[in-house]
Write an enzyme that holds these catalytic residues in place. Structure first.
Site, PDB file in Angstrom:
ATOM      1  N   GLU A  87     -26.534   4.492  25.144  1.00 43.14           N
ATOM      2  CA  GLU A  87     -26.141   5.831  25.578  1.00 43.14           C
ATOM      3  C   GLU A  87     -27.244   6.639  26.261  1.00 43.14           C
ATOM      4  OE1 GLU A  87     -23.026   6.968  25.424  1.00 43.14           O
ATOM      5  OE2 GLU A  87     -22.420   5.044  24.584  1.00 43.14           O
ATOM      6  N   SER A 452      24.524  -2.622 -21.808  1.00 46.27           N
ATOM      7  CA  SER A 452      24.523  -2.244 -23.225  1.00 46.27           C
ATOM      8  C   SER A 452      23.361  -1.341 -23.599  1.00 46.27           C
ATOM      9  CB  SER A 452      24.486  -3.506 -24.085  1.00 46.27           C
ATOM     10  OG  SER A 452      25.679  -4.254 -23.904  1.00 46.27           O
TER      11      SER A 452
END
Length: 811
Positions: A87, A452
């Site tokens: 950069e 049940s």
């Protein structure tokens, strides 16, 4: 001539002064809009939302951004060199603005008319990223230059570079080099290779486009460019350059390393946090502490997965998931093999593997970690004799102790809820076999017929209406003509047999359907629907016919756990909740749950009312859900659960009398000891109670059970209701999950049952008539009944003999 020169000179001077004044005014104007440099030091880290267990172990992390703050001396020199090479190689020399680069950009603009980003230094990038927009205009560029000069004047080079490397956006929600190292490679920045460092340094130009997850080839090209620049600038040697350039471009995307597998709960907590605090919870650093117990959760997950895998092995092997070409097994096909395996991610610990060979003596496979050999006992369950596996078949294997075993991803699903009955805290919750494969939370969202498992609530209604555990009902055929259907309804017991007269206690112990239907007939459908609300079960889902007795209603596992918590805690209706506390990033407590709790030892305020007509006043889940999480809605994945936001806390409402509650609990204890749930005896405890549940054609299998300190509900079934297969009842398919969970949940917990309340007496009963047995009766049994409903003494009146009397005489 001299006069003309003088005039020209004066004009130039005036124009220069005007230009200088214009520039000065422009600078003053633009500078007025610039923020103070000191604010750039204030790095606001976006800390993700964390979800933990009650004992502080991570179960989930959610965040829109990833940031990790590093000081300059914590950043490896190779990282700094890579970014300078990529950069701004003159960073330590220029004053914040690269005038040479700007001139090149200006010349290109003049010659081509194209605007470029030439000359953008690290300082200028920092200024732009922190304070300015990315729009490419002259005004923005001038502001960028002015702010860069100001930054360079007020901050040191090291401070600027530290801020830049912490704030730069590097794709995939990663801000800063520390976060990027985890996001792309799952490593601390100090553990990165030179090639990986160069990959990260190549990202600022186009982080969303060029990152190794979105575009591996572009990332590789940028990496190689950065490596070349580092070599040319003398940061690395030619040998280092060549070695790094040859390294494969591989990524290992970051995933929060959770301590406990509880993704379904983590998602519930995430949704709750967003609902309560808004979308900014993802970067505020909040910690949601759930009620989940890490030990119990681990046991629940393992128990459910083991049970589903065991079910799968009891049924036919479906075969390999896919077939790969044999060249992936060749000497030159290792990379192809790894690529093929990567397309089939591990699922709940089931690893993908490719078959090399299979015969009666061994199954040889290749995995991402190398070759394995499975012995015959490791794949005997699949019965591969008629259809053997062939080279290239992609299968699954799983760890079984110190061995590997053939496996497959189950198509059957399951859910489990572990609940503290005292206050409704959810100790464990599993919504399916694997969250990442299927995020549907069956524990809170799947409404299934309960079979049940509904009978304890029905029998409790019968006890409240004046029947006792010793009351006799006829277990005999019954036919109901319904004009709305073409044929008569002929319900049967699961086993298909008949036992004649039997007590309610024995009928529940052995789960007799015909007795349950007759009990519902006797007390009435409307009364039962009103009474069942006392357990928190939504009345609107109860059928308006006698199928209610067989459990045709649909409830979620969490709703069932709430119902059984009412029995386990002495008759108090509590609200299930899963959020115990919320803390901010500084550790300050923002929220603390305040649930209501059961208190059997507290003075009885008479809040319960055993009359069916009054039972409708008891709040349903929709009425008792707290203000932030309406139970039963579809706006959150928490059907029936809250976050614990009771307005007042205190003692929960007692909705079932102590006498009825103790009796139904005692009857369920017999179920777990000598009835359909007798498999619980493997735990060697005498304080367990439970009830199996199986629906028509074994479509849903349940086990609902509890001890005084813990409720557990397990469900097994297919997402699209499908028979589980012959014999796959609650005791076989679901009970093993419950047993594995309770083994861990009750470890070191002393045995205890609710004390018998006053108002109950023990009597000797004739098991054939339900009457008090006369002295010396050889078949008499002891039972406990309500003191105000002690059966009459035995008589010789045939009307009281169920073997001789008709149903009209019995009722």
């Amino acid at each position: 001539m001299k006069r003309w020169i003088l005039i020209t000179t004066l004009c130039v001077a005036v124009l220069a002064l005007i230009g200088a004044a214009t520039v000065w005014i422009g600078i003053r104007h633009l500078s007025a809009d610039l923020p103070p440099v000191d604010t750039i030091r204030q790095i606001q880290l976006s800390v993700p939302l964390r979800v933990t267990t009650s004992d502080g172990k991570l179960i989930g992390e959610f965040g829109a951004e990833r940031r990790t703050l590093l000081h300059y001396d914590q950043i490896p020199p190779e990282v700094i060199h890579a970014f300078l090479a990529a950069e701004d190689d003159r960073f330590f020399e220029h004053p914040g603005v690269d005038w040479e680069g700007l001139m090149r950009a200006a010349v290109k603009l003049a010659l081509t008319g194209q605007k470029t980003q030439g000359g953008s230094t690290i300082t200028m990038q920092l200024a732009r990223n922190v304070f300015l927009s990315n729009e490419r205009t002259f005004t923005r560029k001038f502001k960028e230059i002015l702010l860069s000069l100001r930054i360079e004047h007020e901050l040191t080079k090291k401070e600027i570079l530290e801020l830049y490397l912490n704030k730069i956006f590097l794709g995939e929600r990663a801000y800063g080099v520390g976060a990027a190292s985890y996001v792309y490679f799952g490593k601390d920045i100090h553990d990165l290779s030179l090639a990986q460092i160069a990959t990260i340094a190549g990202l600022p130009k186009a982080p969303s486009r060029d990152n190794p997850i979105a575009n591996p080839q572009r990332a590789r090209d940028r990496r190689n460019y950065v490596l070349g620049r580092m070599r040319d600038l003398g940061y690395i040697t030619q040998a280092q350059y060549e070695h790094a350039r040859a390294e494969p471009e591989t990524t290992h995307p970051y995933q929060a390393k959770v301590d406990v597998d509880a993704q379904y709960v983590a998602e519930m907590a995430r949704a709750w946090a967003v609902d309560r605090y808004g979308d900014d919870v993802y970067d505020r650093g909040l910690t949601v502490v759930t009620t989940i117990d890490s030990t119990k959760q681990t046991a629940a997950v393992a128990g459910l997965r083991d049970a589903l895998l065991a079910y799968d092995e009891r049924h036919s092997y479906r075969g390999p998931e896919a077939h790969l070409s044999e060249d992936v097994l060749s000497a030159n096909g290792h990379e192809a093999l790894l690529d093929a395996l990567d397309e089939h991610a591990p699922v709940a610990g089931l690893l993908p593997a490719v078959v090399v060979s299979q015969d009666d003596s061994a199954l040889k496979v290749m995995t991402g970690n190398g070759a394995l050999t499975l012995e015959p006992k490791d794949f005997a369950w699949a019965r591969l004799g008629k259809k053997p596996l062939i080279p290239g078949d992609l299968i699954r294997i799983r760890r079984d102790g110190d061995r590997w075993r053939l496996a497959e991803i189950p198509t059957v699903q399951g859910a489990f809820v572990g609940l503290a009955p005292k206050d409704g805290a959810i100790d464990a919750l599993v919504g399916g076999f694997d969250f990442y494969s299927n995020k549907f939370n069956r524990a809170t969202q799947a409404r299934r017929q309960v079979g049940s498992g509904f009978k304890p609530f029905l029998y409790a209604a019968g006890l409240a209406d004046g029947y006792t555990p010793a009351s006799i009902f006829l277990d005999a055929p019954v036919v109901f003509d319904d004009p709305s259907v073409d044929s008569s309804w002929r319900p049967e017991n699961f086993e298909g047999d008949l036992k004649g007269p039997m007590s309610l206690r024995e009928a529940l112990v052995h789960s007799r359907n015909l007795v349950s239907i007759r009990l519902l007939q006797a007390i009435g459908i409307d009364y039962t629907k009103q009474y069942v609300q006392r357990f928190g079960l939504p009345v609107d889902r109860l059928p308006n016919d006698l199928t209610m007795a067989l459990g045709s209603a649909v409830f979620t596992p969490l709703e069932m756990a709430r119902g059984f918590a009412t029995i386990a805690n002495g008759g108090f209706l509590v609200d299930p909740y899963f959020v115990a506390e919320v803390r901010d990033s500084d550790g300050k407590t923002l929220y603390t749950a305040n649930p209501k709790h059961a208190c059997p030892e507290c003075p009885d305020d008479g809040s319960e009312n055993e009359q069916g007509g009054d039972a409708a006043n008891v709040a349903s889940p929709e009425q008792t859900a707290t203000n932030n999480t309406p139970a039963g809605t579809q706006t959150t994945p928490m059907d029936g659960a809250t976050a614990g936001d009771s307005d007042t806390g205190g003692v929960a409402t007692r909705t079932v009398s102590p006498q009825v509650d103790w009796l139904i609990s005692d009857m369920m204890h017999d179920v777990a000891t000598r009835g359909t749930g007798a498999g619980t005896n493997v735990l060697h405890r005498s304080d367990l109670a439970g009830k199996t549940g199986t629906t028509n054609d074994q479509t849903d299998a349940w086990f609902n059970g509890f001890q005084e300190t813990q409720v557990g509900v397990a469900w097994v079934g297919y997402d699209q209701p499908t028979p589980l297969g012959r014999g796959e009842v609650g005791a076989k398919a679901a009970l093993p999950i419950w047993i594995d969970y309770m083994r861990a949940a009750l470890k070191d917990v002393p045995q205890a049952r609710l004390p018998q309340p006053p108002g109950l007496v023990e009597v000797r009963i004739d098991p054939k008539t339900g009457k008090l047995a006369p002295p010396g009766s050889p078949d008499a049994v002891f039972d406990i009944v309500q003191q105000d409903h002690v059966p009459e003494p035995e008589t010789n009146d045939p009307r009281h003999d169920p073997n001789k009397a008709g149903l009209e005489d019995l009722y």
